[in-house]
Design a protein around this motif. Structure first.
Motif, PDB file in Angstrom:
ATOM      1  N   THR B 350       0.841  -1.197   0.000  1.00 29.17           N
ATOM      2  CA  THR B 350       0.000   0.000   0.000  1.00 29.17           C
ATOM      3  C   THR B 350       0.880   1.252   0.000  1.00 29.17           C
ATOM      4  OG1 THR B 350      -1.953   0.987   1.044  1.00 29.17           O
ATOM      5  CG2 THR B 350      -0.197   0.283   2.529  1.00 29.17           C
ATOM      6  N   GLY B 351       0.243   2.385  -0.284  1.00 26.95           N
ATOM      7  CA  GLY B 351       0.920   3.669  -0.117  1.00 26.95           C
ATOM      8  C   GLY B 351       2.074   3.938  -1.070  1.00 26.95           C
ATOM      9  N   LEU B 352       2.147   3.201  -2.187  1.00 31.38           N
ATOM     10  CA  LEU B 352       3.265   3.437  -3.120  1.00 31.38           C
ATOM     11  C   LEU B 352       3.200   4.864  -3.672  1.00 31.38           C
ATOM     12  CD1 LEU B 352       3.566   0.066  -5.109  1.00 31.38           C
ATOM     13  CD2 LEU B 352       4.624   0.730  -2.947  1.00 31.38           C
ATOM     14  N   VAL B 369      -7.790  -8.898   6.720  1.00 28.17           N
ATOM     15  CA  VAL B 369      -6.883 -10.036   6.949  1.00 28.17           C
ATOM     16  C   VAL B 369      -7.462 -10.978   8.005  1.00 28.17           C
ATOM     17  CG1 VAL B 369      -4.638 -10.644   7.960  1.00 28.17           C
ATOM     18  CG2 VAL B 369      -4.764  -8.908   6.162  1.00 28.17           C
ATOM     19  N   LEU B 370      -8.082 -10.396   9.034  1.00 26.35           N
ATOM     20  CA  LEU B 370      -8.653 -11.223  10.111  1.00 26.35           C
ATOM     21  C   LEU B 370      -9.750 -12.157   9.584  1.00 26.35           C
ATOM     22  CD1 LEU B 370      -8.663  -8.565  12.948  1.00 26.35           C
ATOM     23  CD2 LEU B 370      -7.548 -10.796  13.088  1.00 26.35           C
ATOM     24  N   LYS B 371     -10.424 -11.739   8.506  1.00 31.11           N
ATOM     25  CA  LYS B 371     -11.479 -12.570   7.912  1.00 31.11           C
ATOM     26  C   LYS B 371     -10.901 -13.733   7.108  1.00 31.11           C
ATOM     27  CE  LYS B 371     -14.496  -8.749   7.159  1.00 31.11           C
ATOM     28  NZ  LYS B 371     -14.591  -7.811   6.038  1.00 31.11           N
ATOM     29  N   ARG B 372      -9.666 -13.590   6.647  1.00 32.89           N
ATOM     30  CA  ARG B 372      -9.062 -14.628   5.794  1.00 32.89           C
ATOM     31  C   ARG B 372      -8.409 -15.712   6.646  1.00 32.89           C
ATOM     32  NH1 ARG B 372      -7.014 -11.794   0.428  1.00 32.89           N
ATOM     33  NH2 ARG B 372      -8.074  -9.796   0.593  1.00 32.89           N
ATOM     34  N   GLU B 373      -8.464 -16.933   6.127  1.00 35.60           N
ATOM     35  CA  GLU B 373      -7.872 -18.032   6.876  1.00 35.60           C
ATOM     36  C   GLU B 373      -6.365 -18.118   6.650  1.00 35.60           C
ATOM     37  OE1 GLU B 373      -9.322 -22.463   7.181  1.00 35.60           O
ATOM     38  OE2 GLU B 373     -10.867 -20.959   7.658  1.00 35.60           O
ATOM     39  N   LYS B 374      -5.982 -18.118   5.372  1.00 36.60           N
ATOM     40  CA  LYS B 374      -4.554 -18.132   5.044  1.00 36.60           C
ATOM     41  C   LYS B 374      -4.295 -17.307   3.778  1.00 36.60           C
ATOM     42  CE  LYS B 374      -4.877 -22.505   2.605  1.00 36.60           C
ATOM     43  NZ  LYS B 374      -4.401 -23.835   2.419  1.00 36.60           N
ATOM     44  N   PRO B 375      -3.053 -16.885   3.592  1.00 39.51           N
ATOM     45  CA  PRO B 375      -2.762 -16.042   2.419  1.00 39.51           C
ATOM     46  C   PRO B 375      -2.942 -16.829   1.120  1.00 39.51           C
ATOM     47  CG  PRO B 375      -0.866 -16.154   3.933  1.00 39.51           C
ATOM     48  CD  PRO B 375      -1.849 -17.147   4.394  1.00 39.51           C
ATOM     49  N   GLU B 376      -3.762 -16.291   0.216  1.00 39.75           N
ATOM     50  CA  GLU B 376      -3.947 -16.975  -1.065  1.00 39.75           C
ATOM     51  C   GLU B 376      -2.918 -16.529  -2.099  1.00 39.75           C
ATOM     52  OE1 GLU B 376      -8.063 -16.011  -1.244  1.00 39.75           O
ATOM     53  OE2 GLU B 376      -8.315 -17.453   0.405  1.00 39.75           O
ATOM     54  N   SER B 377      -2.318 -15.385  -1.846  1.00 38.18           N
ATOM     55  CA  SER B 377      -1.234 -14.930  -2.730  1.00 38.18           C
ATOM     56  C   SER B 377      -0.240 -14.141  -1.880  1.00 38.18           C
ATOM     57  CB  SER B 377      -1.798 -14.042  -3.850  1.00 38.18           C
ATOM     58  OG  SER B 377      -2.301 -12.856  -3.275  1.00 38.18           O
ATOM     59  N   ASP B 378       0.892 -13.810  -2.469  1.00 36.59           N
ATOM     60  CA  ASP B 378       1.926 -13.106  -1.704  1.00 36.59           C
ATOM     61  C   ASP B 378       1.624 -11.617  -1.546  1.00 36.59           C
ATOM     62  OD1 ASP B 378       3.459 -15.270  -1.081  1.00 36.59           O
ATOM     63  OD2 ASP B 378       4.730 -15.128  -2.866  1.00 36.59           O
ATOM     64  N   ILE B 379       0.672 -11.130  -2.349  1.00 32.47           N
ATOM     65  CA  ILE B 379       0.362  -9.694  -2.265  1.00 32.47           C
ATOM     66  C   ILE B 379      -1.145  -9.491  -2.087  1.00 32.47           C
ATOM     67  CG2 ILE B 379       0.409  -7.455  -3.450  1.00 32.47           C
ATOM     68  CD1 ILE B 379       2.817  -8.377  -5.039  1.00 32.47           C
ATOM     69  N   ILE B 380      -1.506  -8.709  -1.065  1.00 33.38           N
ATOM     70  CA  ILE B 380      -2.863  -8.167  -0.976  1.00 33.38           C
ATOM     71  C   ILE B 380      -2.701  -6.671  -1.251  1.00 33.38           C
ATOM     72  CG2 ILE B 380      -4.861  -7.783   0.491  1.00 33.38           C
ATOM     73  CD1 ILE B 380      -3.862 -10.167   2.227  1.00 33.38           C
ATOM     74  N   TRP B 381      -3.269  -6.193  -2.341  1.00 32.40           N
ATOM     75  CA  TRP B 381      -3.152  -4.775  -2.699  1.00 32.40           C
ATOM     76  C   TRP B 381      -4.180  -3.977  -1.922  1.00 32.40           C
ATOM     77  CZ3 TRP B 381       0.683  -3.051  -5.907  1.00 32.40           C
ATOM     78  CH2 TRP B 381       1.346  -4.019  -6.688  1.00 32.40           C
ATOM     79  N   LYS B 382      -3.772  -2.873  -1.369  1.00 32.15           N
ATOM     80  CA  LYS B 382      -4.715  -2.012  -0.662  1.00 32.15           C
ATOM     81  C   LYS B 382      -4.591  -0.577  -1.163  1.00 32.15           C
ATOM     82  CE  LYS B 382      -6.977  -4.698   1.959  1.00 32.15           C
ATOM     83  NZ  LYS B 382      -8.430  -4.836   1.750  1.00 32.15           N
ATOM     84  N   GLY B 383      -5.748  -0.040  -1.561  1.00 33.21           N
ATOM     85  CA  GLY B 383      -5.794   1.363  -1.958  1.00 33.21           C
ATOM     86  C   GLY B 383      -5.480   1.615  -3.421  1.00 33.21           C
ATOM     87  N   VAL B 384      -5.204   0.572  -4.180  1.00 32.96           N
ATOM     88  CA  VAL B 384      -4.920   0.790  -5.601  1.00 32.96           C
ATOM     89  C   VAL B 384      -6.230   0.655  -6.375  1.00 32.96           C
ATOM     90  CG1 VAL B 384      -4.317  -1.645  -6.137  1.00 32.96           C
ATOM     91  CG2 VAL B 384      -3.335   0.210  -7.503  1.00 32.96           C
ATOM     92  N   ARG B 385      -6.402   1.514  -7.387  1.00 33.46           N
ATOM     93  CA  ARG B 385      -7.645   1.462  -8.169  1.00 33.46           C
ATOM     94  C   ARG B 385      -7.478   0.464  -9.302  1.00 33.46           C
ATOM     95  NH1 ARG B 385      -7.039   7.047  -7.035  1.00 33.46           N
ATOM     96  NH2 ARG B 385      -5.986   7.394  -9.016  1.00 33.46           N
ATOM     97  N   VAL B 386      -8.002  -0.757  -9.113  1.00 31.73           N
ATOM     98  CA  VAL B 386      -7.831  -1.765 -10.175  1.00 31.73           C
ATOM     99  C   VAL B 386      -9.135  -1.976 -10.944  1.00 31.73           C
ATOM    100  CG1 VAL B 386      -5.859  -3.081  -9.320  1.00 31.73           C
ATOM    101  CG2 VAL B 386      -8.115  -3.539  -8.397  1.00 31.73           C
TER     102      VAL B 386
END
Lengths: 107, 386
Positions: B350-352, B369-386
């Motif tokens: 985030t925040g790039l 993150v608390l809702k997820r059981e385990k990481p499905e990928s190495d990156i969770i993007w936050k705040g980027v407009r995709v």
């Protein structure tokens, strides 16, 4: 640190006795870089005008000046130290009277 | 004495109190004020130092290296492209085992031209052998410069240090900073006395051609020095606390004792996350914070000790290793890999480019993150407009 022994390569058996950076411990006396030379410069003193340009330009510096008396005057005679001259060619390129000749080194 | 200082001037004050003897720098936004103030301090005679104006950052570092090789205490500061231009010289400072200290204001790399904060500039220099300290406020910036000389000049360390601070969030933000007394700083930081130096009376060649019979050992020694530096950072941080009342470690933790959810970050995102931890605690989440202060040498042991006790951890990175993931995320995961019991670790980017990361953003990320059981990928993007 190892004992300094001039004219001998300094070899460390372990990092415990090595300095932390690559620092010469008089090993240049052993490491005679003149062995890298392909062309040997030879000064023709008949043509030399004692201008000191070769001495000034030698990057090593492997040319020293020795005072010699010529016609009653003391002049700086350039002398090449073949232990360290790498044969880079700057002296014979810069010499204004083409007094420095070259000979190919042979093994 | 207390002063209201921007982060850049905190760097200048840190260098001044450390009685640096040579300063060589080239101006670059957002670093400019660091050397502006230092040049004034040199010009008016407050600091007895040689200020060398140079034509590039490459030359700035070269001048610092030359100065340090003579046994002088040298300082510089830069940012982003300037740091990148120094890259070759950074290796020379490390291989020469020269305790140069520099400030680097984290600025995102161009293109496109930008001046706002991101950690990719300093993290691109991760493997040069420079020690790196990521600061969370202006007080820490000033204190860390002084501590950095103490650590760098330690005969068991002899490695340069980069003091890293976020562009604008710290560099141009005014904060109250306690200025330590000069006598106390002198007591903490004695003059530098190197084992080998450039000295016409005892000539040596430095950094000359070294073959495979010697280079390997020199590299081994740098790693050994890095390992030793971990202790030296801790010891000198404690000593700093005893003298000045502000103790520093390799990491900093907040509310981790009973935590089962851990936020891991660095620099000012970590200080923002501290507030987010309180918010999460109010919402009933047993949250804690681990701030990585010293990134090189990496405090693997300290990180392991904190992370292995929690149920879930998230690393918030304001940086990216393209083709992989967040860089602190990789380092934290690597530190845990051989542990038998380890929690799932999530990686957020985030925040790039200096996009703001607020308390509510960190709370939202954490709840996601608390809702997820385990990481499905190495990156969770936050705040980027995709």
């Amino acid at each position: 640190m190892s004992q300094r022994e001039p004219d001998k390569k300094v070899v460390f058996s372990s990092v415990k006795e090595m300095p932390p950076m690559a620092v010469s411990l008089w090993s240049m006396r052993y490491n005679k870089t003149g062995s890298w030379r392909n062309l040997r410069p030879i000064i023709n003193y008949e043509k030399c005008v004692y201008c000191q340009i070769c001495w000034k330009f030698c990057p090593e510096p492997a040319i020293s000046l020795e005072p010699v008396e010529i016609d009653g005057k003391v002049k700086p005679k350039p002398v090449i130290d073949y232990d360290y001259c790498k044969g880079c060619g700057i002296c014979w390129t810069e010499c204004p009277t083409n007094a420095i000749e070259t000979v190919e080194e042979e093994k | 004495m207390r002063k209201v200082l921007m982060g850049n001037h905190a760097l200048s004050w840190g260098a001044t109190l450390s009685r640096v003897q040579v300063i060589a720098a080239y101006p670059i936004t957002p670093q400019t004020q660091v050397v502006e103030l230092l040049s004034e301090i040199c010009a008016d005679g407050t600091l007895d130092a040689k200020f060398i104006k140079v034509e590039s950052e490459h030359s700035a570092m070269a001048a610092c290296i030359g100065a340090s090789a003579t046994g002088a205490r040298a300082f510089t500061a830069t940012s982003a492209q300037g740091l990148a231009l120094m890259h070759e010289m950074l290796h020379w400072a490390v291989g020469g085992r020269l305790p140069v200290v520099m400030g680097n204001i984290n600025r995102a790399m161009a293109p496109p031209w930008t001046i706002w904060t991101e950690q990719n500039d300093s993290l691109s220099q991760r493997d040069t052998g420079w020690m790196q300290v990521y600061c969370q406020n202006n007080q820490e910036v000033l204190d860390s410069v002084i501590q950095a000389y103490k650590v760098s000049e330690n005969q068991k360390v002899l490695l340069p240090t980069m003091i890293v601070l976020d562009a604008f969030v710290l560099s141009h933000t005014m904060e109250v900073v306690e200025i330590p007394e000069q006598e106390k700083v002198d007591e903490y930081l004695p003059p530098y006395n190197p084992p080998y130096k450039l000295d016409p009376k005892e000539p040596h060649a430095f950094g000359g051609l070294t073959g495979p019979d010697g280079y390997f050992e020199l590299r081994y020694m740098i790693q050994e020095a890095m390992e030793e530096a971990k202790n030296v950072w801790k010891e000198t941080g404690k000593e700093f606390g005893e003298l000045f009342g502000r103790e520093y470690g390799l990491i900093e933790t907040y509310r981790v004792d009973d935590a089962d959810f851990l936020i891991i970050s660095s620099a000012t995102i970590a200080s923002t996350a501290r507030v987010a931890v309180d918010v999460l605690r109010d919402k009933g989440v047993k949250a804690g914070l681990l701030r990585v202060r010293v990134f090189r040498p990496f405090p693997s042991e300290e990180v392991r000790d904190v992370v292995k006790g929690v149920k879930k951890a998230v690393v918030i990175d304001r940086n990216i290793s393209f083709g992989a993931s967040g860089i602190f995320y990789q380092e934290v995961k690597a530190a845990l890999y051989n542990e038998e019991h380890k929690p799932p670790v999530f990686g957020i980017i985030t925040g790039l480019g200096g996009r703001d990361v607020r308390v509510e953003d960190i709370v939202e990320m954490s709840e996601d993150v608390l809702k997820r059981e385990k990481p499905e990928s190495d990156i969770i993007w936050k705040g980027v407009r995709v």
